[in-house]
Write an enzyme that holds these catalytic residues in place. Structure first.
Site, PDB file in Angstrom:
ATOM      1  N   ASN A 143      38.035  38.037  27.252  1.00 51.21           N
ATOM      2  CA  ASN A 143      36.871  38.159  28.145  1.00 51.21           C
ATOM      3  C   ASN A 143      37.088  39.164  29.280  1.00 51.21           C
ATOM      4  O   ASN A 143      36.134  39.761  29.777  1.00 51.21           O
ATOM      5  CB  ASN A 143      36.472  36.791  28.702  1.00 51.21           C
ATOM      6  CG  ASN A 143      37.617  36.040  29.345  1.00 51.21           C
ATOM      7  OD1 ASN A 143      38.785  36.405  29.203  1.00 51.21           O
ATOM      8  ND2 ASN A 143      37.288  34.984  30.071  1.00 51.21           N
TER       9      ASN A 143
ATOM     10  N   GLU B 137      46.914  29.593  32.216  1.00 52.78           N
ATOM     11  CA  GLU B 137      45.561  29.616  32.779  1.00 52.78           C
ATOM     12  C   GLU B 137      44.641  29.313  31.614  1.00 52.78           C
ATOM     13  O   GLU B 137      44.374  30.168  30.783  1.00 52.78           O
ATOM     14  CB  GLU B 137      45.272  30.988  33.411  1.00 52.78           C
ATOM     15  CG  GLU B 137      44.040  30.994  34.307  1.00 52.78           C
ATOM     16  CD  GLU B 137      42.765  31.209  33.546  1.00 52.78           C
ATOM     17  OE1 GLU B 137      42.089  30.196  33.230  1.00 52.78           O
ATOM     18  OE2 GLU B 137      42.435  32.369  33.272  1.00 52.78           O
TER      19      GLU B 137
ATOM     20  N   CYS C 191      36.240  31.330  31.875  1.00 52.04           N
ATOM     21  CA  CYS C 191      36.900  30.020  31.848  1.00 52.04           C
ATOM     22  C   CYS C 191      36.552  29.148  33.047  1.00 52.04           C
ATOM     23  O   CYS C 191      36.512  27.921  32.933  1.00 52.04           O
ATOM     24  CB  CYS C 191      38.406  30.196  31.749  1.00 52.04           C
ATOM     25  SG  CYS C 191      39.092  31.327  32.980  1.00 52.04           S
TER      26      CYS C 191
ATOM     27  N   GLU D  48      47.858  32.791  39.371  1.00 52.15           N
ATOM     28  CA  GLU D  48      47.744  34.239  39.318  1.00 52.15           C
ATOM     29  C   GLU D  48      47.043  34.695  40.588  1.00 52.15           C
ATOM     30  O   GLU D  48      46.204  33.973  41.141  1.00 52.15           O
ATOM     31  CB  GLU D  48      46.982  34.688  38.063  1.00 52.15           C
ATOM     32  CG  GLU D  48      47.736  34.342  36.798  1.00 52.15           C
ATOM     33  CD  GLU D  48      47.140  34.937  35.539  1.00 52.15           C
ATOM     34  OE1 GLU D  48      47.892  35.612  34.815  1.00 52.15           O
ATOM     35  OE2 GLU D  48      45.956  34.706  35.270  1.00 52.15           O
TER      36      GLU D  48
END
Length: 506
Positions: free
Chosen positions: A167, A264, A298, A478
């Site tokens: 994505n 993640e 997400c 992150e």
């Protein structure tokens, strides 16, 4: 790839063909070893084949990791300021070529050009941010009795593996590589097999900026290649972005050699809209929380809880705005929603809408396959953005991650009630709240079980801010300063300034 990027200003949807090799290690693109079992990569906007992707096998993965290790030995010995200068040069090159990289990202991914430019801006900002941190990495001095002392050294891990999602292909490659390189590591990056094209562009930019050959390598492939990377004894850390089931497998594989892991993973995030909100901002926020990148995000706030008193007016406005979203050629400036990533994924998302209707949800708009007028787009993977009403917490569309442009809206009455419902999930990636009551905003943020809570906005991702999940949405972070801790390790050095105790002389 340089020629491909240079051709982007004149490129249009349905025209580009990629013939360059997509693997990269040792400072150059690498021809596939066998040239067999190619997997087609498609242009989502048209459905036509963009290129072939050749998965890397064991020998190729070994070569990439060996190349990365050799580069790590050089890079890790450089001063932080020396690494920073190279990273700033890479950021400058990305910024200079931003429009061309964004165009290629659109062709490979299907999102709108407007969004892709933002992604590339975030990418170079990420490199600049971690370049600024590289020169500040330091240990600590601890005074001990008798004039002795200890100190700590913050050291690199070694070869890190990054496994990206489809994505945000280029941006995720930067999110993972920038903190890794700032700490003195090397990285072997595996992009999604659906978006194999732009990671090698980043590799060439790092090379041009002056990193040692092999510092950032790209290996193509799917699950088999990912397994080889996770099991390789020469890898110190794996950072993965993707689904919960795959994340669990990566944890299991990495545990065999006790690798550090950052995960993640997915989400089914709640967005809570109180009756005292600024309604215009809440509607905009709901659209941002559900329809960026065709809903393939997400951390999207796909469970939209609206206080009952304002439910009718909210639905009226959000449906009106959703119907007005421009769907079509993602390279056109007016387009606000492009194509989903694959035909299979489009069918899966449409299946969720069908299931929702069977379970009693009401489709207020969208939720259907969409065919643009332009002939060249008729094979693309488009759907109309969907708003579902009459949803309940036990419906499939409310419990499971759809990863498409589908918003489920539900009423609530009290703050206590909505918090219980919002937290009743195995996910915990993000959350959001819209209210004018500042006390309530902070109270709700405190009680939501998620790694991020947006107050009176949604889906903004400045590089300065840590990003990551609670529960099964993963662990590690992150972005932000804290990510340095996930790409480095501490060594303690103890210095005795006197004599050693004569403990064993009785």
């Amino acid at each position: 790839m340089a020629q491909l990027l240079e051709s982007m200003p004149g490129a249009s949807t349905g025209q580009v063909v990629v013939t360059d090799h997509l693997n990269f290690w040792g400072g150059c693109r690498v021809k596939p070893k066998d040239g067999i079992n190619p997997e087609p990569v498609h242009e989502p906007a048209t459905g036509r084949k963009l290129c072939d992707m050749f998965p890397c096998g064991k020998e190729e993965v070994d070569q990439a990791i060996q190349s990365a290790h050799a580069a790590y030995l050089k890079w890790s010995k450089m001063a932080g300021m020396e690494r920073a200068r190279v990273m700033l040069e890479a950021a400058r090159i990305i910024r200079e070529r931003r429009d061309n990289i964004a165009k290629l990202e659109v062709i490979n991914n299907g999102k709108s050009i407007t969004e892709a430019r933002v992604d590339i801006d975030i990418s170079w900002q990420t490199l600049e941010y971690y370049a600024g941190i590289a020169g500040t990495l330091a240990g600590q001095h601890i005074q001990l009795p008798g004039g002795s002392f200890a100190y700590t050294r913050r050291e690199a891990l070694g070869v890190c593996v990054g496994i990206g999602a489809w994505n945000y292909p280029f941006q995720i490659a930067c999110w993972k590589s920038a903190p890794a390189l700032a700490c003195g590591n090397a990285m072997v990056f595996k992009p999604s097999p659906f978006t194999a094209v732009t990671a090698v562009i980043l590799a060439e930019i790092y090379k041009e900026a002056g990193v040692p050959d092999g510092l950032f390598n790209v290996v193509q492939g799917g699950a088999e290649t990912g397994t080889l990377l996770c099991n390789h004894p020469g890898v110190a850390k794996v950072s993965f972005t993707g689904s919960v089931p795959t994340g669990k497998k990566i944890m299991e594989m990495s545990a065999k050699t006790v690798k550090q892991v950052t995960l993640e993973l997915g989400g089914k995030s709640p967005l809570i809209i109180f009756k005292d909100c600024e309604l215009e901002n809440a509607v905009r926020g709901a659209l941002m929380a559900n329809f960026l990148t065709q809903g393939e995000v997400c951390c999207n706030g796909t469970r939209v809880y609206v206080q009952r008193e304002i439910m009718p007016v909210f639905l009226e406005e959000v449906v009106k705005r959703t119907k007005a979203i421009s769907i079509g050629d993602p390279l056109l400036e007016a387009t606000r929603m492009g194509a989903l990533i694959t035909r299979q994924h489009l069918d899966k998302v449409l299946g969720f809408v069908s299931q929702a209707k069977k379970e009693g949800a009401k489709v207020l708009c969208g939720g259907e396959a969409f065919t643009p007028i332009e002939p060249k787009l008729k094979g693309g993977y488009y759907m109309s953005p969907c708003v579902l009403d009459n949803c309940t917490d036990d419906m499939t569309c409310v419990k499971e991650e759809i990863f498409g442009p589908v918003m489920s809206v539900m009423p609530f009455d009290t703050e206590e009630e909505v918090l219980k419902r919002a937290n009743n999930t195995t996910f915990g990636l993000a959350s959001g709240v819209f209210t004018r009551d500042i006390s309530r905003a902070h109270r709700v943020a405190e009680n939501l079980q998620a790694g991020t809570c947006f107050i009176n906005n949604y889906n903004i991702s400045p590089v300065e801010v840590p990003f990551g999940g609670y529960k099964q949405s993963g662990f590690g972070r992150e972005n932000g300063q804290v990510t340095i801790e996930y790409y480095s390790q501490l060594k303690t050095v103890v210095v005795e300034m006197g004599d050693v105790d004569d403990y064993f002389n009785c």
